[in-house]
Design a protein around this motif. Structure first.
Motif, PDB file in Angstrom:
ATOM      1  N   THR A 139       4.175  -1.447   5.805  1.00 32.33           N
ATOM      2  CA  THR A 139       3.133  -0.602   5.225  1.00 32.33           C
ATOM      3  C   THR A 139       2.177  -1.418   4.374  1.00 32.33           C
ATOM      4  O   THR A 139       2.590  -2.217   3.538  1.00 32.33           O
ATOM      5  CB  THR A 139       3.763   0.502   4.361  1.00 32.33           C
ATOM      6  N   ASN A 144       1.196   5.623   3.020  1.00 31.86           N
ATOM      7  CA  ASN A 144       2.588   6.067   3.111  1.00 31.86           C
ATOM      8  C   ASN A 144       2.744   7.583   3.168  1.00 31.86           C
ATOM      9  O   ASN A 144       3.855   8.085   3.051  1.00 31.86           O
ATOM     10  CB  ASN A 144       3.393   5.506   1.932  1.00 31.86           C
ATOM     11  N   LEU A 149       0.680   7.175   6.986  1.00 33.38           N
ATOM     12  CA  LEU A 149       1.804   6.764   7.844  1.00 33.38           C
ATOM     13  C   LEU A 149       1.444   6.790   9.329  1.00 33.38           C
ATOM     14  O   LEU A 149       1.772   5.845  10.061  1.00 33.38           O
ATOM     15  CB  LEU A 149       3.018   7.645   7.550  1.00 33.38           C
TER      16      LEU A 149
END
Length: 465
Positions: A139, A144, A149
């Motif tokens: 990441t 996130n 994501l």
């Protein structure tokens, strides 16, 4: 990875308004400022933004395809040069496409990581280890959540051996979506603390959300358990998958002993099962020992040898604004930990900072802890009461809720100096004046991200010393 328009149509159940299904897209973007030629632009729509307003900008930057939910003629001021795909909801389409990509990643090991504190530092430590063992997707920044994501999953490539994905939650339901997207085989919850209490209420409420990561693991997967967290240690022996434990406790499978927190570098002995390895880290504070153990335990679960784990840890460099140590020529130490803050991370950072500089005056520059909702007053007062127990000489405060820290310190008869400012420039002036006399201190800056306390750090470091 490269995706054809046909792939996007299949994954999103979209309609090709114009263009060719055989066209290839070089990547995915939701921001025309960073969009590169050949990428597909998703026109996301939310309560405070509408990507449909930037379709013309996407065309000008040579997007290969545009995914939209409204076909508005005024958005196309010139000839359409991209493939146009219409879907009912662009955010859901982005998430569907991420699932499509994840389904292709059969040979990559996916690691999901979450927690109240330390997850980003732990992720970077673990990425430093994993990259020595194989190509690793990790990441970037704060990608996130339910938008970030999917964008990270789009960066997956066939030769990735590992995918290390941070999973950020703030309310109920968040983790359900994230684990559905990632389908992790390895899960790590760094700790359970007082973060996002405005929506989750209590640490137990935080656990109810984050435990979905453990619940989603397959039987042949592994859960990485922090034995020092009372809310997490109870998972040992209760999960159907394998568990690897870590902590400073003798029963932990991965543990740290002989810790020497100061002066830097941080040194300790890493014990993995029966093997022991000396470790030297370019980080500040023994709070980082737990992060290193979490990374080591996850790598151990993946079968990475101890020597490679140590080499990866020792090559780790901390990210900006996360216990970042900056020294002035006159001996003043500025520790910038202003990326974010909650009650748990405040305690951990301040305690670790104080232990790291026993021979210097210790000053705190603190700002508000946000996202606490109705308990903001109580948590800031509790922080003030706790600061009295630490070896701190001066406290500078900035932000609306720090008035509760100030009043709490006063009631507890704090013997050090306390000053509070409503404007950042006044705070900077006050700290600057204070640095002109007496012994040169170590200064910790800590606040929630919204207060941008790094501006104070930059100002102090730019002054003549």
């Amino acid at each position: 990875m490269k995706l054809s328009v046909r792939d996007i149509l299949k994954a999103t159940h979209g309609e090709l308004v114009s263009g060719y299904p055989t066209s290839l897209c070089e990547g995915v973007s939701i921001d025309t400022r960073t969009l590169r030629p050949g990428e597909v632009f998703f026109a996301l729509q939310g309560p405070h933004f509408d990507g449909h307003r930037f379709i013309q900008a996407a065309l000008q930057r040579k997007a290969q395809a545009i995914v939209l939910q409204r076909l508005e003629p005024e958005a196309f001021e010139s000839a359409i040069s991209a493939d146009i795909i219409r879907v009912p909801d662009t955010l859901e389409a982005l998430q569907h496409l991420a699932r499509y990509v994840r389904a292709m990643a059969r040979k990559t090991i996916f690691i999901g990581l979450t927690g109240s504190n330390g997850k980003t530092t732990t992720k970077e430590m673990l990425a430093s280890i994993l990259r020595r063992a194989g190509k690793t997707l990790a990441t970037r920044g704060n990608l996130n959540n339910h938008i970030g994501l999917p964008l990270m999953l789009m960066e997956w490539e066939v030769d990735h051996r590992y995918a290390l994905l941070e999973m950020g939650t703030s309310k109920k339901g968040d983790m359900d979506l994230l684990v559905d997207l990632v389908q992790p085989q390895i899960g790590l919850i760094t700790n359970v603390g007082k973060d996002h209490l405005e929506f989750l209420g209590t640490p137990e409420g935080v656990l109810d959300v984050n435990r979905k990561l453990f619940d989603a693991l397959p039987r042949d997967g592994a859960a990485i358990i922090n034995l020092e967290d009372p809310l997490l240690k109870g998972f040992v022996g209760r999960l159907p998958c394998r568990t690897i434990t870590y902590g400073r406790l003798p029963e932990a499978q991965v543990r740290a002993i002989d810790i020497v927190p100061s002066p830097t570098p941080l040194r300790f002995t890493l014990a993995i099962e029966k093997d022991k390895f000396p470790v030297s880290l370019k980080v500040l504070g023994d709070v980082q020992v737990l992060n290193a153990m979490a990374a080591a335990a996850t790598a151990h679960a993946l079968g990475i040898p101890g020597a490679e784990i140590v080499a990866g840890l020792e090559s780790f460099t901390p990210a900006a604004m996360r216990m970042e140590v900056l020294a002035r020529a006159d001996g003043v130490i500025v520790v910038n930990d202003a990326y974010n803050a909650n009650p748990s991370s405040m305690h951990a950072s301040i305690e670790s900072f104080c232990r790291s500089y026993p021979d210097k005056p210790r000053w705190l520059i603190l700002g508000d802890m946000r996202e606490l909702g109705a308990i903001a007053k109580e948590e800031h007062e509790d922080l003030g009461r706790w600061i009295v127990t630490q070896s701190v000489e001066r406290v500078f405060l900035y932000g609306r809720d720090t008035r509760y820290i100030e009043s709490s310190l006063s009631r507890q008869k704090f013997t050090g100096a306390v000053e509070r400012y409503r404007k950042k420039r006044y705070l900077i002036d006050a700290v600057t004046r204070s640095l002109q006399t007496g012994r040169k201190p170590a200064i910790l800056l800590k606040a929630s991200r919204r207060l941008k306390l790094e501006q104070v750090s930059h100002a102090l470091l730019s002054l003549p010393s």
